[in-house]
Design an enzyme around this catalytic site. Structure first.
Site, mmCIF file in Angstrom:
data_model
loop_
_atom_site.group_PDB
_atom_site.id
_atom_site.type_symbol
_atom_site.label_atom_id
_atom_site.label_comp_id
_atom_site.label_asym_id
_atom_site.label_seq_id
_atom_site.Cartn_x
_atom_site.Cartn_y
_atom_site.Cartn_z
ATOM 1 C CB SER A 47 -0.728 0.300 1.452
ATOM 2 O OG SER A 47 -0.455 0.398 2.352
ATOM 3 C CG HIS A 93 4.100 1.123 7.798
ATOM 4 N ND1 HIS A 93 3.979 0.693 6.903
ATOM 5 C CD2 HIS A 93 4.122 2.118 7.507
ATOM 6 C CE1 HIS A 93 3.085 1.286 6.120
ATOM 7 N NE2 HIS A 93 3.811 2.547 6.197
ATOM 8 C CD GLU A 121 2.911 5.705 5.306
ATOM 9 O OE1 GLU A 121 3.047 7.020 4.712
ATOM 10 O OE2 GLU A 121 3.143 5.056 4.661
HETATM 11 N N1 DGL Z 1 1.408 -2.389 4.325
HETATM 12 C C1 DGL Z 1 0.454 -2.695 5.260
HETATM 13 C C2 DGL Z 1 0.747 -3.641 6.361
HETATM 14 O O1 DGL Z 1 1.383 -4.443 6.204
HETATM 15 C C3 DGL Z 1 0.342 -1.610 6.979
HETATM 16 C C4 DGL Z 1 -0.060 -0.444 5.566
HETATM 17 C C5 DGL Z 1 -1.369 0.335 5.587
HETATM 18 O O2 DGL Z 1 -2.091 0.601 6.754
HETATM 19 O O3 DGL Z 1 -1.694 0.291 4.464
HETATM 20 O O4 DGL Z 1 -0.269 -4.178 7.180
#
Ligand code: DGL
Length: 275
Positions: free
Chosen positions: A13, A196, A160
């Site tokens: 994402s 993250h 972020e």
């Molecule tokens: N990359 C997402 C995960 O591993 C977290 C970031 C988001 O909420 O988009 O769950």
């Protein structure tokens, strides 16, 4: 480029998947890769099942259109909410080899080997927790393991917004660690089930009771990919090997280059992708 082969696609994402890709690239630098971050629409973790599925499938199709035949969803939320539908409903309609893999299966098939107390904790986004994917998958492989989940809605925004090292971050990190430790008093293994969260590792370690091991997913997913390509030579042949890496973002390439390097551990350049 041969139409039957292309780079390995890595999707997230936003930036988080770079913490997974870093390990994949370290272990398997010979392949070509395209990383796509849907930064224009991040975060996914608080969005509905339908929205995460729609966004993820659009991005996977964009990677297929760029020649990828194998795509890794380097995002727990997308793996939890979109992977199964893509595998069952979309891929069978496509011609030729197209595969999409996630990050949950490689982790859940191993996690029971790490715990002696048979109690593990899962820290994840609200979307991943609500999907119950970790509960279901871990119990398939390790029915005797007690799994306790904790949703941490503030953790992705902290990273972020580059606040993950600030004193303010400690409050939100401690809050969720206190909760999960209360709910899982025998827990000896804690999985960071969001791409993250490795950026919060130092603060998580500082607030966690001693004796609890923290698992991150990068190395586990990288090992699992090596294993998958050995077991599936027909897919290995679909992955070109010129050691190239391209970064694409639906957001700002400048911001991606700046912030993405934090996750990736080195400088990078990105290009804009319009979906
Ligand atoms: N990359 C997402 C995960 O591993 C977290 C970031 C988001 O909420 O988009 O769950």
């Amino acid at each position: 480029m041969d139409k039957q082969s292309g780079p390995i696609g890595i999707f997230d994402s936003g930036y988080g998947g770079l913490s997974i890709f870093k390990e994949i690239w370290k272990q398997s630098p010979q392949y070509d890769y395209i990383y796509l971050g849907d930064n224009a629409r991040t975060p996914y973790g608080t969005r509905s099942f339908e929205t995460v599925y729609q966004y993820t499938w659009e991005c996977v199709q964009a990677l297929f259109a760029k020649g990828c035949r194998l795509v890794i969803l380097a995002c727990n939320t997308a793996s939890a909410k979109a992977l199964r539908s893509i595998q069952q409903q979309q891929l069978p309609q496509l011609e030729g080899h197209h595969r999409v893999l996630g990050v949950i299966r490689p982790t859940t098939e191993l996690i029971g080997n790490y715990t002696k107390s048979k109690e593990v904790g899962i820290l994840a986004t609200p979307g991943t927790v609500a999907s119950e994917s970790y509960l279901i998958e871990i119990h398939k492989f390790f029915p005797q393991v007690n799994v306790v989940q904790e949703a941490c809605p503030m953790w992705v925004p902290l990273v972020e917004n580059m606040e993950h090292l600030s004193p303010g971050a400690d409050y939100f990190i401690k809050q969720h660690l206190d909760r999960i430790q209360l709910a899982a008093p025998k827990m000896d293994t804690l999985l960071l089930a969001c791409t993250h969260y490795p950026l919060l590792l130092a603060k998580i370690q500082a607030h966690l009771n001693p004796g609890i091991q923290i698992l991150t997913q990068g190395e586990i997913v990288a090992n699992s990919l090596v294993d998958y390509l050995q077991r599936h030579p027909e897919m290995d042949q679909c992955c070109t090997q010129n050691a190239s890496v391209e970064f694409l973002t639906t957001g700002s390439p400048e911001a991606f280059a700046q912030q993405g390097s934090l996750f990736f551990g080195k400088a990078l350049q990105a290009k804009k992708l319009v979906l």
